[in-house]
Write a protein that holds these residues in place. Structure first.
Motif, PDB file in Angstrom:
ATOM      1  N   ALA A  39       0.840  -1.205   0.000  1.00  0.00           N
ATOM      2  CA  ALA A  39       0.000   0.000   0.000  1.00  0.00           C
ATOM      3  C   ALA A  39       0.870   1.249   0.000  1.00  0.00           C
ATOM      4  O   ALA A  39       0.599   2.219  -0.712  1.00  0.00           O
ATOM      5  N   LEU A  40       1.945   1.220   0.773  1.00  0.00           N
ATOM      6  CA  LEU A  40       2.866   2.349   0.825  1.00  0.00           C
ATOM      7  C   LEU A  40       3.626   2.485  -0.490  1.00  0.00           C
ATOM      8  O   LEU A  40       3.836   3.588  -0.988  1.00  0.00           O
ATOM      9  N   VAL A  41       4.010   1.368  -1.097  1.00  0.00           N
ATOM     10  CA  VAL A  41       4.705   1.378  -2.386  1.00  0.00           C
ATOM     11  C   VAL A  41       3.869   2.102  -3.428  1.00  0.00           C
ATOM     12  O   VAL A  41       4.346   2.980  -4.140  1.00  0.00           O
ATOM     13  N   VAL A  42       2.615   1.745  -3.545  1.00  0.00           N
ATOM     14  CA  VAL A  42       1.741   2.333  -4.559  1.00  0.00           C
ATOM     15  C   VAL A  42       1.485   3.801  -4.277  1.00  0.00           C
ATOM     16  O   VAL A  42       1.432   4.622  -5.186  1.00  0.00           O
ATOM     17  N   SER A  43       1.354   4.188  -3.008  1.00  0.00           N
ATOM     18  CA  SER A  43       1.054   5.582  -2.679  1.00  0.00           C
ATOM     19  C   SER A  43       2.276   6.484  -2.812  1.00  0.00           C
ATOM     20  O   SER A  43       2.129   7.687  -2.950  1.00  0.00           O
ATOM     21  N   GLN A  44       3.473   5.937  -2.751  1.00  0.00           N
ATOM     22  CA  GLN A  44       4.685   6.745  -2.850  1.00  0.00           C
ATOM     23  C   GLN A  44       5.474   6.394  -4.106  1.00  0.00           C
ATOM     24  O   GLN A  44       6.683   6.206  -4.070  1.00  0.00           O
ATOM     25  N   SER A  45       4.739   6.305  -5.212  1.00  0.00           N
ATOM     26  CA  SER A  45       5.391   5.954  -6.466  1.00  0.00           C
ATOM     27  C   SER A  45       4.575   6.503  -7.629  1.00  0.00           C
ATOM     28  O   SER A  45       3.469   7.002  -7.454  1.00  0.00           O
ATOM     29  N   TYR A  46       5.131   6.355  -8.818  1.00  0.00           N
ATOM     30  CA  TYR A  46       4.425   6.681 -10.049  1.00  0.00           C
ATOM     31  C   TYR A  46       4.625   5.515 -11.012  1.00  0.00           C
ATOM     32  O   TYR A  46       5.755   5.064 -11.235  1.00  0.00           O
ATOM     33  N   ASN A  47       3.543   5.001 -11.540  1.00  0.00           N
ATOM     34  CA  ASN A  47       3.529   3.910 -12.507  1.00  0.00           C
ATOM     35  C   ASN A  47       4.083   2.603 -11.928  1.00  0.00           C
ATOM     36  O   ASN A  47       4.721   1.830 -12.623  1.00  0.00           O
ATOM     37  N   VAL A  48       3.839   2.352 -10.644  1.00  0.00           N
ATOM     38  CA  VAL A  48       4.262   1.107 -10.006  1.00  0.00           C
ATOM     39  C   VAL A  48       3.042   0.418  -9.420  1.00  0.00           C
ATOM     40  O   VAL A  48       2.295   1.015  -8.648  1.00  0.00           O
ATOM     41  N   SER A  49       2.834  -0.841  -9.804  1.00  0.00           N
ATOM     42  CA  SER A  49       1.715  -1.604  -9.258  1.00  0.00           C
ATOM     43  C   SER A  49       2.121  -2.387  -8.016  1.00  0.00           C
ATOM     44  O   SER A  49       1.321  -2.560  -7.101  1.00  0.00           O
ATOM     45  N   SER A  50       3.388  -2.847  -7.971  1.00  0.00           N
ATOM     46  CA  SER A  50       3.862  -3.598  -6.808  1.00  0.00           C
ATOM     47  C   SER A  50       5.369  -3.777  -6.900  1.00  0.00           C
ATOM     48  O   SER A  50       5.977  -3.584  -7.949  1.00  0.00           O
TER      49      SER A  50
END
Length: 133
Positions: A39-50
């Motif tokens: 959840a943190l990965v997706v919220s602190q990224s651009y164009n990343v699903s996982s």
């Protein structure tokens, strides 16, 4: 004020207006130790699903929108908590896997003993940015 700040003579076409090829195709910042918080990965990224942890110092970053080719450029920054000022952490291309248009495969390594020993290692903070995809 909105928009991007550019430099005169830059490839932005007009100061303050960036074209698509001049912008990052993907960026992310995540903790490389412990369990990766998706959840943190997706919220602190651009164009990343996982991001999938493939073992010590190995990660697969999965894109939401595929790159146009698999020869994109990436760079990044690592925060490594150990050692002394002589120790170095590097972000590397994972040579055991080929990148695809949907996934970037990276390794994080640290150099111990003034560069005489390189090992795969998890880092506290991993940042990656992709251009050219």
């Amino acid at each position: 004020m909105s928009g991007l700040i550019g430099l005169a003579g830059s490839r932005t076409g007009a100061v303050g207006k960036a074209r698509g090829k001049d912008l990052a195709n993907m960026w992310i910042r995540f903790a490389g130790t412990g369990t990766i918080d998706q959840a943190l990965v997706v919220s602190q990224s651009y164009n990343v699903s996982s991001v999938s942890d493939q073992g010590t110092g190995k990660y697969f970053i999965n894109f939401i929108k595929n790159m146009s080719n698999a020869t994109y450029f990436f760079t990044g920054f690592l925060a490594y908590p150990g050692g002394s000022f002589n120790d170095v952490a590097v972000l590397a291309q994972d040579g055991t896997y080929a990148n695809t248009t949907s996934q970037l495969k990276i390794s994080t390594m640290t150099s111990l003993n003034d560069g005489t020993q390189w090992i795969l290692d998890d880092c506290d903070i991993i940042t990656v940015i992709v251009f050219g995809g």
